[in-house]
Write an enzyme that holds these catalytic residues in place. Structure first.
Site, PDB file in Angstrom:
ATOM      1  N   GLY A 150      -3.168 -35.117  22.283  1.00  0.00           N
ATOM      2  CA  GLY A 150      -4.628 -35.085  22.295  1.00  0.00           C
ATOM      3  C   GLY A 150      -5.144 -33.894  23.065  1.00  0.00           C
ATOM      4  O   GLY A 150      -4.436 -32.894  23.237  1.00  0.00           O
ATOM      5  N   CYS A 199      -7.332 -35.691  39.799  1.00  0.00           N
ATOM      6  CA  CYS A 199      -5.978 -35.711  40.377  1.00  0.00           C
ATOM      7  C   CYS A 199      -4.992 -34.793  39.663  1.00  0.00           C
ATOM      8  O   CYS A 199      -4.591 -33.778  40.217  1.00  0.00           O
ATOM      9  CB  CYS A 199      -5.454 -37.145  40.414  1.00  0.00           C
ATOM     10  SG  CYS A 199      -6.329 -38.164  41.626  1.00  0.00           S
ATOM     11  N   LYS A 252      -5.435 -30.737  39.632  1.00  0.00           N
ATOM     12  CA  LYS A 252      -5.360 -30.074  40.951  1.00  0.00           C
ATOM     13  C   LYS A 252      -4.038 -30.385  41.641  1.00  0.00           C
ATOM     14  O   LYS A 252      -3.512 -29.558  42.384  1.00  0.00           O
ATOM     15  CB  LYS A 252      -6.575 -30.419  41.825  1.00  0.00           C
ATOM     16  CG  LYS A 252      -6.783 -31.896  42.161  1.00  0.00           C
ATOM     17  CD  LYS A 252      -6.443 -32.253  43.587  1.00  0.00           C
ATOM     18  CE  LYS A 252      -6.773 -33.688  43.906  1.00  0.00           C
ATOM     19  NZ  LYS A 252      -6.021 -34.270  44.995  1.00  0.00           N
ATOM     20  N   LYS A 290     -23.544 -42.852  50.619  1.00  0.00           N
ATOM     21  CA  LYS A 290     -22.438 -43.658  50.091  1.00  0.00           C
ATOM     22  C   LYS A 290     -22.219 -44.892  50.971  1.00  0.00           C
ATOM     23  O   LYS A 290     -22.039 -46.005  50.480  1.00  0.00           O
ATOM     24  CB  LYS A 290     -21.164 -42.788  50.058  1.00  0.00           C
ATOM     25  CG  LYS A 290     -20.115 -43.291  49.116  1.00  0.00           C
ATOM     26  CD  LYS A 290     -18.962 -42.318  48.997  1.00  0.00           C
ATOM     27  CE  LYS A 290     -19.164 -41.290  47.893  1.00  0.00           C
ATOM     28  NZ  LYS A 290     -17.977 -40.474  47.640  1.00  0.00           N
ATOM     29  N   GLY A 318      -7.251 -34.560  32.459  1.00  0.00           N
ATOM     30  CA  GLY A 318      -8.256 -33.959  33.342  1.00  0.00           C
ATOM     31  C   GLY A 318      -8.362 -34.848  34.557  1.00  0.00           C
ATOM     32  O   GLY A 318      -7.391 -35.488  34.952  1.00  0.00           O
ATOM     33  N   ASP A 359     -17.332 -43.045  56.272  1.00  0.00           N
ATOM     34  CA  ASP A 359     -17.496 -41.831  55.465  1.00  0.00           C
ATOM     35  C   ASP A 359     -18.550 -40.958  56.132  1.00  0.00           C
ATOM     36  O   ASP A 359     -19.389 -41.452  56.899  1.00  0.00           O
ATOM     37  CB  ASP A 359     -17.932 -42.194  54.034  1.00  0.00           C
ATOM     38  CG  ASP A 359     -17.518 -41.135  53.014  1.00  0.00           C
ATOM     39  OD1 ASP A 359     -16.613 -41.401  52.202  1.00  0.00           O
ATOM     40  OD2 ASP A 359     -18.102 -40.028  53.042  1.00  0.00           O
ATOM     41  N   LYS A 373     -11.434 -40.011  31.330  1.00  0.00           N
ATOM     42  CA  LYS A 373     -10.655 -41.035  30.628  1.00  0.00           C
ATOM     43  C   LYS A 373     -11.505 -42.297  30.530  1.00  0.00           C
ATOM     44  O   LYS A 373     -12.513 -42.419  31.239  1.00  0.00           O
ATOM     45  CB  LYS A 373      -9.342 -41.305  31.348  1.00  0.00           C
ATOM     46  CG  LYS A 373      -9.489 -41.976  32.692  1.00  0.00           C
ATOM     47  CD  LYS A 373      -8.117 -42.394  33.169  1.00  0.00           C
ATOM     48  CE  LYS A 373      -8.206 -43.251  34.399  1.00  0.00           C
ATOM     49  NZ  LYS A 373      -6.922 -43.703  34.874  1.00  0.00           N
ATOM     50  N   ASN A 425       3.095 -37.304  39.784  1.00  0.00           N
ATOM     51  CA  ASN A 425       2.026 -36.699  38.987  1.00  0.00           C
ATOM     52  C   ASN A 425       2.543 -35.545  38.143  1.00  0.00           C
ATOM     53  O   ASN A 425       2.109 -35.359  36.998  1.00  0.00           O
ATOM     54  CB  ASN A 425       0.882 -36.231  39.891  1.00  0.00           C
ATOM     55  CG  ASN A 425      -0.092 -37.354  40.175  1.00  0.00           C
ATOM     56  OD1 ASN A 425       0.064 -38.463  39.649  1.00  0.00           O
ATOM     57  ND2 ASN A 425      -1.101 -37.091  40.989  1.00  0.00           N
TER      58      ASN A 425
HETATM   59  P1  NAD Z   1     -13.452 -38.771  46.456  1.00  0.00           P
HETATM   60  O1  NAD Z   1     -13.996 -37.411  46.409  1.00  0.00           O
HETATM   61  O2  NAD Z   1     -13.963 -39.822  45.508  1.00  0.00           O
HETATM   62  O3  NAD Z   1     -13.611 -39.386  47.928  1.00  0.00           O
HETATM   63  C1  NAD Z   1     -13.387 -38.668  49.097  1.00  0.00           C
HETATM   64  C2  NAD Z   1     -14.351 -39.203  50.168  1.00  0.00           C
HETATM   65  O4  NAD Z   1     -14.008 -38.643  51.425  1.00  0.00           O
HETATM   66  C3  NAD Z   1     -15.812 -38.844  49.918  1.00  0.00           C
HETATM   67  O5  NAD Z   1     -16.597 -40.014  49.918  1.00  0.00           O
HETATM   68  C4  NAD Z   1     -16.169 -37.915  51.082  1.00  0.00           C
HETATM   69  O6  NAD Z   1     -17.523 -38.035  51.481  1.00  0.00           O
HETATM   70  C5  NAD Z   1     -15.220 -38.440  52.136  1.00  0.00           C
HETATM   71  N1  NAD Z   1     -14.990 -37.515  53.258  1.00  0.00           N
HETATM   72  C6  NAD Z   1     -14.804 -36.165  53.233  1.00  0.00           C
HETATM   73  N2  NAD Z   1     -14.613 -35.697  54.473  1.00  0.00           N
HETATM   74  C7  NAD Z   1     -14.648 -36.760  55.308  1.00  0.00           C
HETATM   75  C8  NAD Z   1     -14.489 -36.935  56.713  1.00  0.00           C
HETATM   76  N3  NAD Z   1     -14.203 -35.891  57.497  1.00  0.00           N
HETATM   77  N4  NAD Z   1     -14.600 -38.174  57.224  1.00  0.00           N
HETATM   78  C9  NAD Z   1     -14.862 -39.243  56.437  1.00  0.00           C
HETATM   79  N5  NAD Z   1     -15.013 -39.137  55.105  1.00  0.00           N
HETATM   80  C10 NAD Z   1     -14.905 -37.923  54.543  1.00  0.00           C
HETATM   81  O7  NAD Z   1     -11.867 -38.607  46.273  1.00  0.00           O
HETATM   82  P2  NAD Z   1     -10.807 -39.688  45.736  1.00  0.00           P
HETATM   83  O8  NAD Z   1     -10.697 -39.618  44.255  1.00  0.00           O
HETATM   84  O9  NAD Z   1     -11.071 -40.999  46.379  1.00  0.00           O
HETATM   85  O10 NAD Z   1      -9.460 -39.055  46.302  1.00  0.00           O
HETATM   86  C11 NAD Z   1      -9.129 -39.092  47.684  1.00  0.00           C
HETATM   87  C12 NAD Z   1      -7.673 -38.730  47.837  1.00  0.00           C
HETATM   88  O11 NAD Z   1      -6.856 -39.690  47.177  1.00  0.00           O
HETATM   89  C13 NAD Z   1      -7.272 -37.386  47.218  1.00  0.00           C
HETATM   90  O12 NAD Z   1      -6.273 -36.795  47.980  1.00  0.00           O
HETATM   91  C14 NAD Z   1      -6.714 -37.791  45.860  1.00  0.00           C
HETATM   92  O13 NAD Z   1      -5.822 -36.842  45.342  1.00  0.00           O
HETATM   93  C15 NAD Z   1      -6.012 -39.082  46.235  1.00  0.00           C
HETATM   94  N6  NAD Z   1      -5.833 -40.025  45.134  1.00  0.00           N
HETATM   95  C16 NAD Z   1      -6.866 -40.297  44.317  1.00  0.00           C
HETATM   96  C17 NAD Z   1      -6.674 -41.201  43.268  1.00  0.00           C
HETATM   97  C18 NAD Z   1      -7.781 -41.469  42.279  1.00  0.00           C
HETATM   98  O14 NAD Z   1      -7.490 -42.070  41.229  1.00  0.00           O
HETATM   99  N7  NAD Z   1      -9.016 -41.086  42.540  1.00  0.00           N
HETATM  100  C19 NAD Z   1      -5.429 -41.831  43.082  1.00  0.00           C
HETATM  101  C20 NAD Z   1      -4.405 -41.560  43.995  1.00  0.00           C
HETATM  102  C21 NAD Z   1      -4.615 -40.641  45.015  1.00  0.00           C
END
Ligand code: NAD
Length: 437
Positions: free
Chosen positions: A249, A256, A259, A35, A253, A30, A320, A204
């Site tokens: 309800g 995911c 957006k 983190k 939000g 990351d 949630k 979604n």
């Molecule tokens: P998040 O914001 O929690 O995590 C993203 C991470 O990427 C951050 O820690 C950030 O520092 C890191 N990052 C950004 N640029 C970077 C780079 N160039 N190199 C390395 N790390 C970098 O987001 P998330 O909720 O984990 O979601 C990530 C993706 O997964 C999104 O596209 C989201 O739509 C998808 N997704 C999320 C979920 C969910 O429940 N959170 C479920 C399915 C899919």
């Protein structure tokens, strides 16, 4: 196998720990050094049941480590999973792809020849093709369907796996990565790039539509004098409809659904196949937040139905239950809106207090439900934690100044609350009682 997971947020940290659990050697990468330090020290920087134990188990087993170095990751990995964020752009509904583009460029630069780059982030259709054309590496897309709060089990025992692949070798490598999951009978769907990308956004969009459908029925029930909970129960008995995701309800939000449906609608418009109904799905969802604000006004009942000076307790801050994620949280949106209107708002959430305080420092916060409810004029139940569902209306009545509650999650028993003297309001339900006869 030797894997890397790039982007260690909600998705990536879970994926990294679960891949180690499957027996792989994993490096998480990351750009956020704090983190990486926390994860490397065995601390998950967010709330996800079961993830802390898994993380520490595999730091100890030596199968999992974390770094900020793309060089180290490139030299190590046979397969690189890209899990960075794809938030909404500041200026439009489109997804902001700058993190995905940067992560792909960086790992493509450092990857060993023959390595496979696998996108897991949710992206607009066409992204995988563009990245594969831009970088001289093998690319695959493997969309992720995990739910926050169930992320570990959803990763280890998913409903299905989807591989967007354009070479036999990419499919082989992914089959090897997920061998234990596939061995347990998990269905696998292989697809081309655009279909794999669309599966995620379509899933979604469908879920958001189902939630907004029942919330639109709630709007009609409100003006027609019906009860949406009875309506939902009755239509849910039809197998083709099913009972899940039919609880009216305050709406969805999180980081995911909102957006993702906006980005999908935006992308579909760009491609000339507009999904106008998704705009309405979004609008219905946002109107429900407004409806909770209206109900709070109604219950406060002062001159002009003003909430000025009213003490409002908000139960919930996370978008949630079983998560501390407050991204686009309806609960905090409603709380902030009422505070702007002059209410004295106190929020309590079992897990999301730190995140809420950072994002909304001017709201009032309490350390327990009891403290939040102390001398409240109105209570708003906005995140469905088990702790809130278990509140005893007879006992809680003694904590508040006036027994008035809005159940923004359709999760409390109106009859029980009314029987204890509460003025009970639900979304899509007649005031104070049930529509069942
Ligand atoms: P998040 O914001 O929690 O995590 C993203 C991470 O990427 C951050 O820690 C950030 O520092 C890191 N990052 C950004 N640029 C970077 C780079 N160039 N190199 C390395 N790390 C970098 O987001 P998330 O909720 O984990 O979601 C990530 C993706 O997964 C999104 O596209 C989201 O739509 C998808 N997704 C999320 C979920 C969910 O429940 N959170 C479920 C399915 C899919």
């Amino acid at each position: 196998m030797r894997l890397t997971v790039i982007g260690t947020g909600y998705l990536g940290a879970t994926h990294a720990a679960c891949m180690a659990e499957l027996g792989h050697e994993v490096i998480g990468v990351d750009v956020d050094a704090d983190k990486i330090a926390a994860l490397g020290a065995g601390r998950v920087p967010f709330h996800e049941p079961g993830l802390g134990e898994l993380l520490r188990r595999h730091l100890d087993s030596g199968r999992l480590r974390f770094t900020t170095s793309y060089e180290e990751a490139g030299a190590f990995g046979e397969v690189h999973f890209v899990c960075v964020g794809t938030p909404q752009s500041r200026r439009s509904d489109a997804a902001d792809l700058r993190y995905v583009d940067a992560a792909f460029a960086a790992i493509a630069r450092h990857a060993e020849p023959g390595a496979l780059l696998v996108g897991k982030s949710t992206v607009p259709v066409g992204t995988a093709r563009r990245l594969a054309d831009a970088h001289p590496v093998d690319v695959a897309w493997n969309p992720e369907f995990l739910r926050e709060g169930f992320a570990v089990q959803d990763t280890l025992r998913p409903d299905r796996l989807v591989f967007g692949v354009e070479s036999a070798r990419a499919e082989e490598l992914l089959r090897e990565v997920y061998a234990p999951v596939l061995g347990a009978g998990t269905p696998l769907v292989t697809a081309d790039f655009p279909t794999a990308e669309l599966v995620k956004t379509a899933a979604n969009a469908f879920l958001a539509t189902k939630i907004s459908f029942i919330n639109a029925m709630a709007e009609v029930c409100e003006v027609a004098g019906g009860d949406v909970s009875v309506l939902a129960e009755a239509i849910g008995h039809d197998d083709r409809i099913g009972p899940k995701f039919l609880r009216a309800g305050v709406g969805f939000g999180g980081g995911c659904l909102p957006k993702d449906i906006r980005a999908f609608a935006h992308r579909a418009e760009e491609l000339g196949a507009p999904l106008a109904f998704l705009r309405e799905v979004d609008a219905i969802n946002m109107r429900r937040r407004e409806r909770v604000v209206e109900l709070a006004r109604e219950l406060c009942g002062g001159p002009g139905r003003s909430v000025m000076g009213a003490r409002i307790a908000v139960l919930g801050a996370a978008f949630k239950p079983d998560s501390d994620d407050i991204r686009d949280s309806p609960a905090l949106n409603v709380a902030a809106r009422l505070q702007l209107d002059g209410a004295d708002v106190t929020v309590y959430d079992p897990e999301a207090m730190d995140n809420a305080r950072k994002a909304f420092p001017l709201l009032g916060y309490a350390l327990s439900a009891r403290e939040a409810l102390h001398r409240a004029d109105v209570v708003l139940h906005l995140t469905e934690w088990a702790e809130f569902r278990a509140l005893d209306p007879a006992q809680v009545r003694h904590w508040v100044s006036r027994p008035r509650i809005v159940d923004g999650r359709g999760a409390l028993d109106p009859a029980a609350w009314a029987a204890s003297g509460w003025d009970f309001r639900g979304l899509g339900r007649p005031p104070g009682g049930e529509g069942k006869r």
